[in-house]
Design an enzyme around this catalytic site. Sequence first.
Site: not given
Length: 445
Positions: A86, A152-153, A206, A250-251, A258, A261, A325
């Site tokens: 989606t 989670r990937e 999310n 932190a980053g 996910c 989107k 992505r």
Amino acid sequence: MKLAVIGTGYVGLVSGVCFSELGNEVVCVDNVQAKVDMLNNGEVPIHEPGLKELISSNMVAGRLSFTTDLASAVGSSEIIIIAVGTPSLPDGRANLTYIEQAAKEIGQAIDTYKVIVVKSTVPVGTNEKVADIIREYATVSFDFASVPEFLREGSAVKDTMNPDRIIIGTASERAAEKLTALHSPLTNQITITDVRSSEMIKYASNAFLATKISFINEIANICEKVGANVEEVANGMGMDRRIGSSFLKAGIGYGGSCFPKDTQALIQIAGQMDYDFKLLKSVVEVNSDQRFNVIRKLEELLGDVAGCTIGIWGLAFKPETDDVRDAPALDIIETLLARGAQVKAYDPIASSNFERNFNRSEVKYCQSAQEAATEADALCILTEWKEFSNIPLSSIQQWLKSPNLIDGRNIYREEDLKDTPFAYYSIGRPRMNNGVRESNPVLSF
């Protein structure tokens, strides 16, 4: 049980494989013949630790198969799981084209009672729309349910086999019993709710995690200005059980398929109901800007980056995946190229996917971390692959033209930098030059 899983992306493939590992008979359906052929030959189209081995063992056991024949798969199964993509439309709304097409084909194929499960992340009200589409074509009864995924990937197999909870949204007791039985080998933390609440739980979860990430990144930016260390701050915050320690690293911001989107989709859902979701809009804005901290730190070190060679370590949005992505590297490299820099990039597995965005005439794709760093004016770490943290700083110093290091993932510690010549900028921690921490700013009250 006999299951058909429609869609072999991250969610569909991992879910189908894990259900077969539990002893169910699973057929996974995809409309791309080349992808099905690849899977039937034991090849895996995505990088996910442990997945290839599970596919192989369950195919050998006869519990897992792949096909393009949706009608046959639906006909032979009692539970149909829709797990198609989606993706976001240009305005941020979820594109429901694939899920609507799947619903139509399922409606045309079912000839006995089935339980139809939507596992794809969809806006509130979509399950009812899917049911309406199926009813247009089906001549038999069925029940439908929303069972969102929370994997989670990079740890998708582990997350699927060890879930924190299972959410089942349905108005049917029969479907609830069947789906509870299906998921009970995984956990006893199973919640039955209404369909719309189930759909909303996924987006709300999310969005909250994205909020935690943007919040700690804002705190990191303040820490840099006042001379505090965000890692110490996050550790102290995380000890509070009301807050928790997860998603306080932190980053340079979140990416992937996910969070970007789903936050945009929830903003659109709110907007369609005439509600201005100001907090979540700020979360997205903070995340978008955070990745450009790398550019700002580079320009503090080098001035104009035009003509400079910048080494990049890490292209995937996170380690243990080849997914690029909405990876921070996309915006960072695009900006560097626009400002006249030359880019040498290395990622252990994601370079081929990244090359679809920037070809080899734009970016030099390197075969090793050493090659990307050699003779670079500065090195930027954008993904926290373990491989990078295992490389001695003394080696990096030898490779670089100048010892300039932008650590966007805080993989090095202050003690690592002592007695080195590096100009070292991290996220939310004091800067270091020639192995010495820069002086704290003078604060006035």
